[in-house]
Structures are given as structure tokens and as C-alpha cells.
Design a protein around this motif. Structure first.
Motif, PDB file in Angstrom:
ATOM      1  N   GLY A 247      60.207  45.769  55.617  1.00  0.00           N
ATOM      2  CA  GLY A 247      61.065  44.891  56.408  1.00  0.00           C
ATOM      3  C   GLY A 247      60.853  45.086  57.901  1.00  0.00           C
ATOM      4  O   GLY A 247      60.829  44.122  58.672  1.00  0.00           O
ATOM      5  N   THR A 248      60.686  46.323  58.309  1.00  0.00           N
ATOM      6  CA  THR A 248      60.422  46.616  59.722  1.00  0.00           C
ATOM      7  C   THR A 248      59.086  46.027  60.151  1.00  0.00           C
ATOM      8  O   THR A 248      58.980  45.416  61.224  1.00  0.00           O
ATOM      9  N   ILE A 249      58.075  46.171  59.309  1.00  0.00           N
ATOM     10  CA  ILE A 249      56.755  45.609  59.627  1.00  0.00           C
ATOM     11  C   ILE A 249      56.834  44.090  59.700  1.00  0.00           C
ATOM     12  O   ILE A 249      56.266  43.468  60.601  1.00  0.00           O
ATOM     13  N   ALA A 250      57.549  43.466  58.770  1.00  0.00           N
ATOM     14  CA  ALA A 250      57.701  42.004  58.791  1.00  0.00           C
ATOM     15  C   ALA A 250      58.436  41.561  60.062  1.00  0.00           C
ATOM     16  O   ALA A 250      58.036  40.581  60.711  1.00  0.00           O
ATOM     17  N   ALA A 251      59.479  42.278  60.446  1.00  0.00           N
ATOM     18  CA  ALA A 251      60.216  41.939  61.674  1.00  0.00           C
ATOM     19  C   ALA A 251      59.303  42.071  62.896  1.00  0.00           C
ATOM     20  O   ALA A 251      59.333  41.213  63.798  1.00  0.00           O
ATOM     21  N   LEU A 252      58.490  43.108  62.923  1.00  0.00           N
ATOM     22  CA  LEU A 252      57.535  43.271  64.030  1.00  0.00           C
ATOM     23  C   LEU A 252      56.515  42.138  64.044  1.00  0.00           C
ATOM     24  O   LEU A 252      56.155  41.624  65.111  1.00  0.00           O
ATOM     25  N   PHE A 253      56.056  41.732  62.875  1.00  0.00           N
ATOM     26  CA  PHE A 253      55.118  40.615  62.779  1.00  0.00           C
ATOM     27  C   PHE A 253      55.752  39.345  63.343  1.00  0.00           C
ATOM     28  O   PHE A 253      55.131  38.633  64.135  1.00  0.00           O
ATOM     29  N   PHE A 254      56.982  39.066  62.958  1.00  0.00           N
ATOM     30  CA  PHE A 254      57.669  37.871  63.473  1.00  0.00           C
ATOM     31  C   PHE A 254      57.846  37.947  64.988  1.00  0.00           C
ATOM     32  O   PHE A 254      57.813  36.930  65.675  1.00  0.00           O
ATOM     33  N   THR A 255      58.015  39.143  65.503  1.00  0.00           N
ATOM     34  CA  THR A 255      58.135  39.331  66.950  1.00  0.00           C
ATOM     35  C   THR A 255      56.792  39.076  67.633  1.00  0.00           C
ATOM     36  O   THR A 255      56.727  38.396  68.661  1.00  0.00           O
TER      37      THR A 255
END
Length: 129
Positions: free
Chosen positions: A70-78
Motif C-alpha cells: 500500500g505504501t509503494i502504491a501510494a508513492l507510485f500515485f504520488t
């Protein structure tokens, strides 16, 4: 509800990633900012592969690793947010976003994706007790 959002987000990422590689490739090219040092098509293909990988991870990663995914996905969206900004600033039509108003409205969706990636991969406050 968290699992539902996680599965929905994972499926959406797999779909979006697949569309990067196939039918929506041209539209995704409109979002690549000019400052990206890679060829536009290479950027679209690479981000598509990343989205398929992230979506699959959201769908299939064991519970104990979901927070990391989830953290990696949030960083990707950022990281991809500048693509949305670029589409608005450069007035590039794609995905039916053919006006400044529509392109600006889309900018508000990115924080929701970041929130969904984080919220859906964390257990409830009582889960750790």
C-alpha cells in the motif's frame, strides 16, 4: 470495506496497466511530462508494467505484507501526479479530458487514490489488539 477497496484498486491498476500496453497507449502518452528523460512511449510502457505489478500485488500479497504494498502504491500515485499536472498545464486532450475544467477536476482524484492505497492496506485500529 478495506478489502473491497483494496481489491477494487488492485483490479483498476491491472486494467489501467493493461490499457497502457494496448488500447489507451496514445492517451497515456498525453500525460507524460516533457521533463521525463525517457522516450514517451517507453515511459508509458514502463508505467503500465508497474501498474500491472502493483495491482497484482494489491490483489495477491499476503496480509502481513499489504502495508508495504500500500505504501509503494501510494508513492507510485504520488510520483505520477506530475503527469496529471502536465496534461492540465499543456492542455492535452486524453481520456475525454478535453477542457481545463475536466483536467483540473481530475487532479483531485489523485489524493483519493493515495488515500485508498494507504487506508485499504492497513488493518483497523482494533485488529492489532
Amino acid at each position: 470495506m478495506r478489502s473491497f477497496v483494496r481489491v477494487l484498486l488492485g483490479a483498476a491498476l491491472v486494467f489501467a496497466g493493461t490499457s497502457h500496453l494496448t488500447f489507451a497507449r496514445r492517451d497515456f502518452r498525453a500525460q507524460v511530462p516533457d521533463f521525463v528523460p525517457l522516450d514517451t512511449d517507453t515511459t508509458v510502457l514502463a508505467s503500465g508494467v508497474a501498474e500491472i505489478g502493483l495491482g497484482s500485488a494489491l490483489l495477491f500479497t499476503p496480509r502481513r505484507r499489504r502495508r508495504t504494498v500500500g505504501t509503494i502504491a501510494a508513492l507510485f500515485f504520488t510520483v505520477i501526479f506530475p503527469g496529471n499536472l502536465s496534461q492540465w498545464v499543456n492542455r492535452r486532450d486524453a481520456f475525454g479530458l478535453d477542457s481545463d475544467e475536466k483536467r483540473v477536476a481530475r487532479l483531485f482524484g489523485q489524493p483519493l487514490l493515495i488515500w485508498a492505497a494507504l487506508w485499504s492496506t492497513r488493518g483497523s485500529a482494533s485488529a492489532g489488539r
